[in-house]
Enzyme design. Structure first.
Site, PDB file in Angstrom:
ATOM      1  CE  LYS A  75     -41.213 118.375  29.174  1.00  0.00           C
ATOM      2  NZ  LYS A  75     -42.066 117.567  30.414  1.00  0.00           N
ATOM      3  CB  THR A  98     -42.025 104.060  20.234  1.00  0.00           C
ATOM      4  OG1 THR A  98     -40.840 103.469  20.707  1.00  0.00           O
ATOM      5  CG2 THR A  98     -42.108 103.992  18.541  1.00  0.00           C
ATOM      6  CD  GLU A 110     -30.886 106.499  22.882  1.00  0.00           C
ATOM      7  OE1 GLU A 110     -31.009 105.026  22.979  1.00  0.00           O
ATOM      8  OE2 GLU A 110     -29.899 106.785  22.288  1.00  0.00           O
ATOM      9  CB  CYS A 115     -35.843 102.078  27.578  1.00  0.00           C
ATOM     10  SG  CYS A 115     -34.063 102.602  28.052  1.00  0.00           S
ATOM     11  CD  GLU A 141     -41.156 100.698  26.399  1.00  0.00           C
ATOM     12  OE1 GLU A 141     -41.636 101.515  26.184  1.00  0.00           O
ATOM     13  OE2 GLU A 141     -39.819 100.544  26.812  1.00  0.00           O
TER      14      GLU A 141
END
Ligand code: NDP
Length: 496
Positions: free
Chosen positions: A191, A246, A266, A300, A397
Site C-alpha cells: 500500500k 509514530t 520504522e 526519518c 519530529e
C-alpha cells in the site's frame, strides 16, 4: 528559487487513469473512487489514482494467500526466486531514467538525487536481497535431551505480508520491503502512500514483465485510514511492515491485534548530532547540513538536533548559515537544484507551524525561516539557535529542512549523551570528533539504532536499520532484515 526547466516527455503511465495490481491484473476500485496525484513543485495534477478500500485489500490478500498456499512463490526453488529478483533489478535499471523522472514529478526531489539515490538504491537492494534467497537456512543444534536426537531449526517464510510505505522515498521504501519479503518466500500486498503512488505502480508493471507469478506482488492504492487500516486489520495477513509516523505506527499495532500478526515498524526520529571541538569542522558542517537538508528534511533519520561545543559554535553556525543560504531551492527538474519542495501544502503548513512555535518560544532564526513565495510547497532551509529541550520544535519530529541548534560546554560525556537521549525517539545519531575515546564512549551511551562517527546517517544494505524506543520495532537490511520475514521452526527427531 530557480525556475523549472521545460519538463522531459511524460512517462506513459501518466497518460491514463492509474489502476491497482491484484492477482496479476490491473483493476480499478469498486465504486470508482479516485483522487488526483499532484506535483508538489507546482501544485498541479499529474494523474488520477484509484482509491481502493477494504474490498480491494481483501481481493489482494486472497490473491497473495493463494500464491502463498498454492506454493507458486514459496516453493519455487530459491535460485529461481533469486533469478526473478535479479531480473526485476535489471528491468528497474533499464527504466531508471523514467522511474527517476516519475519520482521527481511526484515528490519534487532533484532528478539527479532520484536517479542516484532513490532508483540506484532500489536496484542495489533488489540485487542484495536476491542474494539472500539462496542463503537463508536453519542450523543443527546439539541438544542435551536423554537419548539420541537429530535436532535442527527450519527457517520458513512468514506468509502473506502487508507493506505500508510513506511518501518521502516512495520507490526505495517500497523496494526495501518488497525485496526481502520476496527473497524470504513471502507474498505481498503493498500500500503506497496516497500522495506518491507513481513509482510503486510502475514497479508493478515491471514485476509483471519480469514474470512473477500472479498474486505474488499486489499493489493497492488508497487512503491510509481506509486501505492501510484494512490491511493492518485483515486476518489473512501474517505480518505488517510499516514505515511512517509514530502515531500511525501505534494505530497499526492496535489494528494488528486481531490475529496477533507480526509487526515491524520504522517510525519517526529526532536524531542528535554532536560536533566536538576537535572535529574536522569543514566536514562536520557539510555533514550536518546534508543530514538535515537532504530530501528537504523529510527523512526519518535526519539529524535534526545539533549540539556544538561552545568553543567552535560560532564557526560552525556561520558555516551552516553560509551552506543554507547557498543551497539552490527549486523544482527537481531544474539542473543544479539541491532542495525540492515539501510533499504537500499540509506538510508545508506543519513545518512552518514548527518554525513559528520555535520563534514564539524564544529561539532565534539565523537562516531561512519562511516559505518560498510562488507556486509549489517550498520552505527555506532553516536554522534555529538558542533552542531549549522543552521547545516543541526540539521535541517533535518536524520532517522538514529545520535544524535546532544547542551548544555544550565541558559537560561530561554522560551528561551530553543524556541530552541527546532526552527524546521519545531513538533512531539515529552522529558524532563528529577525532578522539576515538570520545567516539566509542558516546556510541555506547546513545540510545539509537544507528550511530555514525564522522558521517551523516547513511544507509547501507549490509547494516541493520531500525530504532530504539518509539522509533520502531525490528530491523530492516542485512541478514536481520530478510530473516524478519521468516518464522523459525524447531525440529527434534528421536532416533531411538
Ligand atoms: P503517516 O504515518 O500517516 O503515513 C505513512 C503511511 O501510513 C502512508 O502510506 C499512509 O497512507 C499510511 N497510513 C496512514 N494512516 C494509516 C492507518 N490508520 N492505518 C494504516 N496505514 C495508514 O505519515 P503522514 O503522511 O501523515 O506524515 C505525517 C508525519 O509523519 C510527518 O510529518 C513525519 O513527521 C512523519 N512521517 C515519518 C516518516 C518516516 O519515515 N519516519 C515517513 C512519513 C511521515 P496515506 O499516505 O495514504 O494516508
Amino acid at each position: 528559487m530557480n525556475a523549472p526547466a521545460s519538463p522531459p516527455a511524460r512517462p506513459a503511465i501518466l497518460q491514463q487513469p492509474l489502476r491497482m495490481l491484484v492477482d496479476g491484473q490491473w483493476i480499478s476500485a469498486r465504486g470508482g473512487a479516485r483522487m488526483d496525484v499532484t506535483d508538489p513543485s507546482t501544485g498541479q495534477t499529474l494523474a488520477s489514482e484509484s482509491l481502493g478500500g477494504a474490498h480491494e485489500i481483501d481481493l489482494a490478500v486472497q490473491a497473495a494467500r493463494r500464491a502463498f498456499e498454492g506454493g507458486a512463490w514459496p516453493r519455487l526453488r530459491p535460485a529461481e526466486r533469486a533469478r526473478l529478483l535479479r531480473k526485476l533489478a535489471d528491468l528497474v535499471e533499464r527504466h531508471a531514467d523514467e522511474l527517476a523522472l516519475l519520482e521527481t514529478l511526484n515528490t519534487g526531489k532533484p532528478l539527479g538525487v532520484a536517479r542516484m539515490f532513490d532508483v540506484g538504491f532500489s536496484i542495489e537492494n533488489l540485487h542484495y536481497n536476491a542474494g539472500w534467497a539462496t542463503k537463508l537456512h536453519g542450523e543443527t543444534r546439539a541438544v542435551s535431551l536423554p537419548g539420541d536426537w537429530q535436532a535442527y531449526t527450519l527457517r520458513e517464510p512468514v506468509g502473506v505480508v502487508g507493506l505500508i510505505v510513506p511518501w518521502n522515498v516512495p520507490l526505495a521504501m517500497a523496494v526495501g520491503k518488497v525485496a526481502p519479503a520476496l527473497a524470504a518466500g513471502c507474498t505481498v500486498v503493498l500500500k503506497p502512500a496516497e500522495l506518491t503512488p507513481l513509482t510503486a505502480l510502475r514497479l508493478g508493471e515491471l514485476v509483471l514483465e519480469a514474470g512473477f507469478p500472479p498474486g505474488v506482488v499486489n499493489i493497492v492504492t488508497g487512503l491510509g485510514h481506509e486501505a492501510g487500516q484494512a490491511l493492518a486489520e485483515h486476518p489473512g495477513v501474517d505480518k505488517i511492515a510499516f514505515t511512517g509516523s509514530t502515531a500511525v505506527g501505534k494505530a497499526i499495532v492496535a489494528a494488528s491485534a486481531g490475529n496477533l500478526k507480526r509487526v515491524a515498524l520504522e517510525l519517526g526520529g529526532k536524531s542528535p548530532v554532536f560536533i566536538f571541538a576537535d572535529a574536522d569542522l569543514e566536514r562536520a558542517i557539510e555533514g550536518a547540513a546534508r543530514g538535515i537538508f537532504s530530501n528537504s528534511g523529510q527523512v526519518c533519520a535526519a539529524g535534526s538536533r545539533l549540539f556544538i561545543h561552545r568553543s567552535v559554535a560560532d564557526r560552525v553556525i556561520a558555516g551552516l548559515c553560509e551552506r543554507a543560504g547557498k543551497l539552490r531551492v527549486g523544482s527537481g527538474l531544474t539542473p543544479g537544484v539541491e532542495i525540492g519542495p515539501l510533499i504537500s501544502q499540509r506538510q508545508r503548513e506543519r513545518v512552518l507551524g514548527y518554525i513559528d512555535s520555535g520563534r514564539e518560544e524564544g529561539a532565534q532564526i539565523v537562516a531561512g525561516g519562511a516559505a518560498v513565495t510562488g507556486e509549489g510547497f517550498f520552505v527555506q532551509p532553516t536554522l534555529l539557535v538558542n533552542t531549549r529541550p522543552d521547545m516543541r520544535a526540539v521535541r517533535e519530529e518536524i520532517f522538514g529542512p529545520v535544524l535546532c541548534i544547542q551548544t555544550f560546554d565541558d559537560d561530561s560525556l554522560e551528561q551530553l549523551a543524556a541530552r541527546g537521549n532526552d527524546t521519545e525517539y531513538g533512531l539515529s545519531a552522529s558524532i563528529w570528533t577525532r578522539d576515538l575515546r570520545i567516539a566509542h564512549q558516546m556510541v555506547r551511551r546513545l540510545q539509537a539504532g544507528n550511530v555514525r562517527v564522522n558521517a551523516a546517517a547513511a544507509p547501507d544494505f549490509a547494516m541493520p536499520f531500525g530504532g530504539y524506543k518509539q522509533s520502531g520495532w525490528g530491523r530492516e537490511n542485512g541478514r536481520e532484515g530478510v530473516e524478519a520475514y521468516t518464522e523459525l521452526k524447531s525440529v527434534a527427531i528421536d532416533l531411538n
